[in-house]
Design a protein around this motif. Structure first.
Motif, PDB file in Angstrom:
ATOM      1  N   ARG A  76       2.752  23.702  28.688  1.00 44.89           N
ATOM      2  CA  ARG A  76       2.041  22.408  28.730  1.00 44.89           C
ATOM      3  C   ARG A  76       1.237  22.205  27.450  1.00 44.89           C
ATOM      4  NH1 ARG A  76       1.539  23.399  34.450  1.00 44.89           N
ATOM      5  NH2 ARG A  76      -0.486  24.389  34.207  1.00 44.89           N
ATOM      6  N   TRP A  77       0.601  23.287  27.011  1.00 47.94           N
ATOM      7  CA  TRP A  77      -0.218  23.193  25.788  1.00 47.94           C
ATOM      8  C   TRP A  77       0.682  23.002  24.559  1.00 47.94           C
ATOM      9  CZ3 TRP A  77      -0.121  26.969  21.805  1.00 47.94           C
ATOM     10  CH2 TRP A  77      -1.027  26.722  20.768  1.00 47.94           C
ATOM     11  N   LYS A 133      -3.680  33.466  29.947  1.00 45.93           N
ATOM     12  CA  LYS A 133      -3.023  32.288  30.545  1.00 45.93           C
ATOM     13  C   LYS A 133      -1.516  32.511  30.731  1.00 45.93           C
ATOM     14  CE  LYS A 133      -6.484  29.004  29.117  1.00 45.93           C
ATOM     15  NZ  LYS A 133      -6.863  28.034  28.115  1.00 45.93           N
ATOM     16  N   GLU A 186       1.282  27.406  31.601  1.00 46.60           N
ATOM     17  CA  GLU A 186       0.151  26.736  30.932  1.00 46.60           C
ATOM     18  C   GLU A 186       0.432  26.617  29.434  1.00 46.60           C
ATOM     19  OE1 GLU A 186      -3.906  27.959  33.083  1.00 46.60           O
ATOM     20  OE2 GLU A 186      -2.536  29.649  32.766  1.00 46.60           O
TER      21      GLU A 186
END
Lengths: 79, 468
Positions: B461-462, B454, B458
């Motif tokens: 955001r996680w 990833k 991403e």
């Protein structure tokens, strides 16, 4: 190009250097001091010059008084 | 009654040269020498090394606008230094930031693709022409505030055009533009530039740039310094009104809607269009000294054409190199050639000199973070003026001074997820040690996350649990 020194009294002169950045206010003051005896009042709106001019001139034996007036400083210089 | 005094030889320097205000490490003034398009030859580099040795305690740093900045400049020696720069043909930034009112702003060094003309269209020519036109031009040295321009045509945004007042992006046989970027704290806050959806033919680009700067001069606020950056005018006018005003000055422009621009810095080694090579030397925080400047000049002469390019990441690129292995071997005798990308991509501001931070300063914090094994792009600013672009990098830190008990201490706010968009604030008020700890934690987490294929976006955001 030339500087204009305003005569504001007997042996009292005013030099307006607002709008000039370092090192010009300091250089202009030095040029003016070569030409006149008495008291020179300098107007500057450049904070580093308001810091530097008294430092340098006191080191050279001048008396200096600095006062904030609205958005500028008035720096009085005499021997 | 008036007494007239001749300015003697000082007159020729006014509007072209000034000293900036320092307040740290015992330095009262800096000198920011504009290197047009970041391109400098070895002879001039040696001359600047000499200035650094004679007037700046041998210290020199590359700025993220491709200037060379010296410190500890004695204002009583200023004219001597200006005279030498004048003979060399260089000018300096005009440091109007000391003024509390809107005014005395100038056009700063124009950031230019450091591989211009080597792997892509030569935009350095126009950038240099514009730099010479604006520097010291009485019509452009009393702008409401400073104006920042960037030029690139390599297909990427290698100049951070998205955070400049005007970013000129090469497309086909001309340019399109980004307008109104600026990430400092002035009103209305950090702003990413907007696309001005027009095509500017190459022959019209000079007049176009001039027109945009004139619009800033004529219409940006002069009532308040905080509201005087061009971004405020672009925000309040909107793109259509700005375009109308530009077209009034340069004539109708063809619409150009499509712009897909990804950020990418030029680093490492690569082949030029002419079959020769470029080689990047990473300089952490851009910090050099007179001796290193001389070594760079000499290696550029011996292994390339004698020309080097300063980069917006504060590095040095040697161009026109025939033998990459030999230049690397020679450079390794004097410099550390890091392999990790973060050493090439990260930047920090000179907060140690401006006096806005206490220990640990931006560049020192950067050195600590770079020892952590993570390939992230780090930007560190000493204060909210964002000179280290903290709010548009993968990971950013911005310094501030806070009172803890009786002491004033240095802390940093941590930002993540920038890179051509604004990063989000992740943590506040971290001590420098805690900042390093948080960074290590983030790098470890990202390493595990990346293993699943990833992206960093991403991950952000996680990690933050929100959209950025």
């Amino acid at each position: 190009m030339e500087l204009k020194l305003k005569v504001i009294g007997e042996n009292r002169y005013e030099l307006d250097v607002r709008g000039n950045t370092c090192p010009y206010p300091q250089l202009f003051v030095e040029l003016a001091l070569k030409r006149v005896d008495g008291t020179l009042e300098v107007l500057t709106d450049n904070p580093p010059s308001a810091r530097d001019i008294p430092l340098i001139l006191e080191r050279r034996g001048f008396k200096v008084e600095s006062k904030k007036e609205d958005s500028h400083w008035r720096i009085k210089i005499w021997k | 009654m008036e007494v007239s005094i001749s300015l003697e030889n000082i007159g020729k320097f006014i509007g072209k040269y000034s000293l900036g205000r320092d307040g740290g490490r015992g330095s009262l003034h800096f000198l920011r020498i504009k290197i047009p398009a970041g391109i400098i030859n070895s002879k001039d580099l040696e001359e600047i090394a000499e200035l650094s040795k004679e007037y700046g305690r041998g210290y020199a740093e590359i700025t993220d606008r491709q200037d060379i900045q010296l410190h500890w400049i004695d204002s009583e020696k200023a004219i001597e230094i200006f005279e030498k720069l004048y003979k060399l043909g260089y000018t300096t930034d005009l440091c109007g930031q000391g003024f509390t009112t809107a005014g005395y702003g100038d056009v700063r060094n124009i950031i230019t693709c450091p591989l211009s003309g080597k792997i892509s269209k030569d935009v350095a020519k126009i950038s240099i022409k514009l730099t010479k036109y604006f520097s010291g031009n009485p019509e452009f040295i009393d702008l409401p505030r400073k104006f920042k321009i960037a030029f690139t045509a390599c297909g990427y945004d290698c100049v951070r055009a998205y955070i400049n007042d005007l970013g000129m992006i090469g497309v086909d046989d001309g340019f399109t533009a980004l307008v109104g970027g600026s990430i400092g704290s002035s009103y209305p806050g950090a702003t990413i530039a907007k696309h001005l959806p027009v095509f500017i033919p190459e022959k019209d680009v000079f007049e176009f740039v001039k027109a945009v700067v004139e619009i800033h001069r004529d219409y940006s606020s002069r009532e308040s310094k905080n509201k005087a950056r061009f971004k405020n005018l672009v925000n309040s006018w909107g793109i259509e009104k700005l375009l109308k005003e530009i077209e009034k000055r340069v004539g109708k422009l063809e619409r150009f809607e499509k712009l897909d621009l990804k950020p990418k810095a030029h680093i490492g080694v690569g082949e030029q269009n002419d079959g020769k090579y470029y080689f990047t030397l990473p300089i952490v925080g851009g910090v050099l000294n007179d001796e290193k400047l001389r070594i760079i000049a000499s290696i550029a002469k011996d292994y390339g054409s004698g020309e080097v390019r300063l980069t917006p990441e504060q590095n040095v690129i040697f161009v026109d190199v025939d033998d990459v292995d030999s230049i690397r071997k020679e450079l390794e005798k004097h410099f550390t050639i890091y392999d990790k990308e973060s050493y090439y991509l990260s930047i920090a501001c000179p907060s140690d000199f401006c006096g806005k931070t206490k220990d640990v300063h931006s560049k020192d914090l950067l050195k600590k973070l770079l020892t952590v094994d993570g390939d992230l792009k780090i930007g560190i600013s000493g204060c909210r003026n964002a000179c280290g672009c903290h709010n548009v990098f993968d990971v950013g830190f911005v310094g501030k001074l806070v009172k803890r008990g009786k002491e004033i201490v240095q802390v940093y706010d941590m930002f993540i997820g920038g890179n051509s968009k604004l990063a989000m604030k992740y943590k506040e008020n971290l001590s420098p040690d805690k900042a390093v700890e948080e960074f290590k934690k983030l790098v470890n987490n990202y390493r595990n996350f990346k293993a699943s294929g990833k992206s960093f976006e991403e991950f952000v955001r996680w990690y933050c649990g929100v959209e950025t």
